[in-house]
Design a protein around this motif. Sequence first.
Motif, PDB file in Angstrom:
ATOM      1  N   LEU A  86       0.823  -1.210   0.000  1.00  0.00           N
ATOM      2  CA  LEU A  86       0.000   0.000   0.000  1.00  0.00           C
ATOM      3  C   LEU A  86       0.859   1.262   0.000  1.00  0.00           C
ATOM      4  O   LEU A  86       0.519   2.250  -0.657  1.00  0.00           O
ATOM      5  N   MET A  87       1.996   1.253   0.699  1.00  0.00           N
ATOM      6  CA  MET A  87       2.874   2.424   0.695  1.00  0.00           C
ATOM      7  C   MET A  87       3.546   2.579  -0.672  1.00  0.00           C
ATOM      8  O   MET A  87       3.729   3.696  -1.152  1.00  0.00           O
ATOM      9  N   ALA A  88       3.882   1.460  -1.334  1.00  0.00           N
ATOM     10  CA  ALA A  88       4.432   1.523  -2.693  1.00  0.00           C
ATOM     11  C   ALA A  88       3.374   2.057  -3.654  1.00  0.00           C
ATOM     12  O   ALA A  88       3.678   2.837  -4.569  1.00  0.00           O
ATOM     13  N   PHE A  89       2.132   1.644  -3.452  1.00  0.00           N
ATOM     14  CA  PHE A  89       1.008   2.137  -4.261  1.00  0.00           C
ATOM     15  C   PHE A  89       0.868   3.648  -4.096  1.00  0.00           C
ATOM     16  O   PHE A  89       0.749   4.386  -5.075  1.00  0.00           O
ATOM     17  N   LEU A  90       0.926   4.120  -2.870  1.00  0.00           N
ATOM     18  CA  LEU A  90       0.818   5.557  -2.600  1.00  0.00           C
ATOM     19  C   LEU A  90       1.983   6.306  -3.237  1.00  0.00           C
ATOM     20  O   LEU A  90       1.786   7.342  -3.877  1.00  0.00           O
ATOM     21  N   ALA A  91       3.198   5.786  -3.101  1.00  0.00           N
ATOM     22  CA  ALA A  91       4.369   6.440  -3.693  1.00  0.00           C
ATOM     23  C   ALA A  91       4.258   6.477  -5.219  1.00  0.00           C
ATOM     24  O   ALA A  91       4.556   7.504  -5.846  1.00  0.00           O
ATOM     25  N   ALA A  92       3.821   5.377  -5.826  1.00  0.00           N
ATOM     26  CA  ALA A  92       3.673   5.331  -7.282  1.00  0.00           C
ATOM     27  C   ALA A  92       2.602   6.313  -7.746  1.00  0.00           C
ATOM     28  O   ALA A  92       2.762   6.971  -8.777  1.00  0.00           O
ATOM     29  N   LEU A 110      -2.253  -1.001  -8.422  1.00  0.00           N
ATOM     30  CA  LEU A 110      -2.257  -1.747  -7.173  1.00  0.00           C
ATOM     31  C   LEU A 110      -2.077  -3.246  -7.429  1.00  0.00           C
ATOM     32  O   LEU A 110      -1.359  -3.926  -6.685  1.00  0.00           O
ATOM     33  N   ALA A 111      -2.687  -3.775  -8.466  1.00  0.00           N
ATOM     34  CA  ALA A 111      -2.557  -5.206  -8.780  1.00  0.00           C
ATOM     35  C   ALA A 111      -1.098  -5.553  -9.064  1.00  0.00           C
ATOM     36  O   ALA A 111      -0.591  -6.562  -8.568  1.00  0.00           O
ATOM     37  N   GLY A 112      -0.422  -4.730  -9.855  1.00  0.00           N
ATOM     38  CA  GLY A 112       0.978  -4.993 -10.176  1.00  0.00           C
ATOM     39  C   GLY A 112       1.866  -4.939  -8.947  1.00  0.00           C
ATOM     40  O   GLY A 112       2.747  -5.784  -8.760  1.00  0.00           O
ATOM     41  N   ILE A 113       1.638  -3.959  -8.106  1.00  0.00           N
ATOM     42  CA  ILE A 113       2.435  -3.822  -6.880  1.00  0.00           C
ATOM     43  C   ILE A 113       2.165  -4.993  -5.945  1.00  0.00           C
ATOM     44  O   ILE A 113       3.097  -5.565  -5.365  1.00  0.00           O
ATOM     45  N   ALA A 114       0.908  -5.375  -5.772  1.00  0.00           N
ATOM     46  CA  ALA A 114       0.567  -6.506  -4.903  1.00  0.00           C
ATOM     47  C   ALA A 114       1.228  -7.787  -5.407  1.00  0.00           C
ATOM     48  O   ALA A 114       1.742  -8.579  -4.603  1.00  0.00           O
ATOM     49  N   ARG A 115       1.232  -7.973  -6.716  1.00  0.00           N
ATOM     50  CA  ARG A 115       1.854  -9.163  -7.300  1.00  0.00           C
ATOM     51  C   ARG A 115       3.358  -9.154  -7.029  1.00  0.00           C
ATOM     52  O   ARG A 115       3.940 -10.156  -6.631  1.00  0.00           O
ATOM     53  N   ARG A 116       3.990  -7.984  -7.231  1.00  0.00           N
ATOM     54  CA  ARG A 116       5.436  -7.879  -7.021  1.00  0.00           C
ATOM     55  C   ARG A 116       5.804  -8.079  -5.542  1.00  0.00           C
ATOM     56  O   ARG A 116       6.685  -8.863  -5.222  1.00  0.00           O
ATOM     57  N   VAL A 117       5.090  -7.408  -4.641  1.00  0.00           N
ATOM     58  CA  VAL A 117       5.388  -7.510  -3.220  1.00  0.00           C
ATOM     59  C   VAL A 117       5.083  -8.908  -2.700  1.00  0.00           C
ATOM     60  O   VAL A 117       5.796  -9.445  -1.858  1.00  0.00           O
ATOM     61  N   GLY A 118       4.009  -9.505  -3.214  1.00  0.00           N
ATOM     62  CA  GLY A 118       3.620 -10.832  -2.762  1.00  0.00           C
ATOM     63  C   GLY A 118       4.475 -11.944  -3.310  1.00  0.00           C
ATOM     64  O   GLY A 118       4.273 -13.109  -2.995  1.00  0.00           O
ATOM     65  N   GLY A 119       5.432 -11.599  -4.189  1.00  0.00           N
ATOM     66  CA  GLY A 119       6.329 -12.616  -4.725  1.00  0.00           C
ATOM     67  C   GLY A 119       5.827 -13.265  -5.982  1.00  0.00           C
ATOM     68  O   GLY A 119       6.362 -14.259  -6.422  1.00  0.00           O
TER      69      GLY A 119
END
Length: 144
Positions: free
Chosen positions: A86-92, A132-141
């Motif tokens: 979520l913080m990466a999403f906010l920064a992006a 958000l989907a891309g970031i969640a996928r990346r963070v989630g591995g």
Amino acid sequence: PPPPPPPEEETVPPEEAAPPPAPPPAPSAATLVAGTAADAAARFGDRGAAAWAECVSEIPNLDPEALAFELARVADLDDIKAAEALMAFLAADREARDRTDARRREALAREKRGATAPLANAEKPRNLPALLAGIARRVGGGGG
């Protein structure tokens, strides 16, 4: 004297009766699969909830329900990873808004110099669910 006759009940003809209330709208496919944004947010731990609250307060025109499916994926992560996503999403989103502002300023400057480039090209819509989907996928591995 005999009592007066009871007043006749007024009957409403069927054509004048109020129509039955409309049924509630059917939930979207994403809501059926993932639930609502509030359902997903309720699954966040303390860090994820704080990060989501920051997103909601800082991202203009954020429609949480448009992100319900993606939020459910973020809520599936552990609390630290959810907060990180979520913080990466906010920064992006901040970076995207900064780029849009810069394009807008450049387009206005060109317009003042007499250029004919339309200002509309500076206004590119943001696709927050995809972000958000891309970031969640990346963070989630899950790659990305």
